[in-house]
Design an enzyme around this catalytic site. Sequence first.
Site, PDB file in Angstrom:
ATOM      1  N   THR A 141     -16.040  32.674  54.076  1.00 38.07           N
ATOM      2  CA  THR A 141     -17.442  33.036  53.979  1.00 38.07           C
ATOM      3  C   THR A 141     -17.714  33.180  52.492  1.00 38.07           C
ATOM      4  O   THR A 141     -16.833  32.987  51.677  1.00 38.07           O
ATOM      5  CB  THR A 141     -17.674  34.364  54.747  1.00 38.07           C
ATOM      6  N   THR A 195     -22.416  32.006  55.511  1.00 36.51           N
ATOM      7  CA  THR A 195     -21.150  31.363  55.851  1.00 36.51           C
ATOM      8  C   THR A 195     -21.340  30.060  56.611  1.00 36.51           C
ATOM      9  O   THR A 195     -22.362  29.835  57.259  1.00 36.51           O
ATOM     10  CB  THR A 195     -20.299  32.322  56.714  1.00 36.51           C
ATOM     11  N   ASN A 236     -18.508  29.570  58.404  1.00 39.53           N
ATOM     12  CA  ASN A 236     -17.421  30.091  59.227  1.00 39.53           C
ATOM     13  C   ASN A 236     -16.075  29.644  58.657  1.00 39.53           C
ATOM     14  O   ASN A 236     -15.530  30.319  57.797  1.00 39.53           O
ATOM     15  CB  ASN A 236     -17.556  29.726  60.697  1.00 39.53           C
TER      16      ASN A 236
END
Length: 560
Positions: free
Chosen positions: A368, A386, A388
């Site tokens: 992130t 983010t 991910n």
Amino acid sequence: MSKYIKLIGAALVALLTALAPAALARPMLTAGAIASPDRYGALAGAEVLRAGGNAVDAAVATGFALAVSYPEAGNLGGGGFMTLYVNGKPYFLDYRERAPGKASATMYLGAKGDVSPDLSLVGNLAAGVPGTVRGLAEAHRRFGKLSWRRDLEPAIRLARQGFVVSPQLIGIREGSEPPFHAATNFERYFGAMQAGRRFRQPELAATLERIAAGGAAEFYTGKTADLLVAQMARGKIKGLIDKADLAAYRAVWREPLRGKWEGFEVVTAPPPSSGGIALIQMMTMKQDAAALFHDVPLNSPQYLHLVSEIEKRVFADRAEYLGDPDFVTTPTAQLLDPAYLARRAAEIDPAHPSTLASVKPGLEKPQTTHYSIVDRWGNAVSNTYTLNGWFGGGVVVEGAGFLLNDEMDDFSAKPGAPNQFGVVGGDANAIAPGKRPLSSMTPTLLLKDGRIAMAIGTPGGSRIFTSVFQVLVDVYDFHLPLKAAVAQMRFHHQLLPENTIFSEPYAPFPAVLAQAMAARGYRIEAQDYNGDIEAIEIVGGSPVTAPDPRARGFGVIVAP
């Protein structure tokens, strides 16, 4: 007489109203500041502060610049959370990704009911509906001072002219490439990057130009939306995002969580983040267990054990109760109730790790990026957003030049099955159309007497709130300067794997500490991610930045 009193009262109200903007415009700090995960993001934010923008303008500029220069996590195709303090009031903006309308609770399960993890991590099917552009636009609409186009100018220039690629970025790319090769177009877009060489992204520059001209609507209903939907149909496994999903996406203003700790007001992320609840739980339990922590040295074996006992209980609650508040009832008040947390703190075994069976819910992703910004008027933004995983799911929207997230992995694909960070979830975080997945992102502000004292956050998946907690404790309990606190060794413990403490590459456990923890019944496991705290502390009215030595962070002080 009452007539004159009313007239005097009305005159006072008018005078105070007239003076209020002037009072807000009066500088409260000696300078503004930006703590960014790279120099390009920091310089973009500094540019708009110098042009007369406020902290929100700088947050927009930094966020879009990082979408260019920090492609492993900065993004247009992801989402996040923003905690703000503007004109003396706290706010929270949720622009987390949402599950597409065609998503289902069983979409990642095989014929035998087992999770097929690659489907939620790589490729089109891993992507949720992006929220970043809508979120940054909504923050700008409500609080920005400069024009939208002016805030995007540094990012457009950076995409056209290019940026010099860092060795760290190449290292992350090389560690992330293998899963992407066969399933995505990642290599075609990012395979040519070389450390020390300038990298230009003309497709991304054109996309940013369109967004600058047409606002968020261009991304969600214009040409960029068409390109994104077309991308869903490419490759072996098709994606689910359609034009209706994009057109329906909204960022949501939510009430921030607010707590008291060490004389500060803590302003942090509410659900669908688990991070704010977890952070306040940890802070409160440490206060409640003050007698156990008395005279315990920082990062000693006993300190690691006691913090791990707290973290164990936090993760038990996280797995059971937390999810998108628009879909499930989240018992936030009960989880933060002082009596409940005092009872949880009293369960801590001061000598031995509590068994997994004894740690139940108490009520009846490292990849992130984060940045923190303050301006000289005392406004502040703590923003975590983010894709991910590093580079998200590896899919680049062809013709638009930006990466898509793999945020669907943050849902519970199957209750009790761990995601890529080893964190389990329950039915509260099950996949449903339009739902936002649970997150650990914890953009946090500390206030003292109504003024900003600290803006802090970090990437790190499930390690986010435990990292933020440790830095705050190092600064305010152990009285370390911010730079020393950020550079301290950090560790992490969660419910599973049982009695496992994760160390970090930047500061591995000394052998004597590892041996002492093993003797207490813990297993030490090296994690492959360092974290990247980006914090600003206000000391004597002046901002202090301390970029995390673990990464390529960059701090800028912007004098008036």
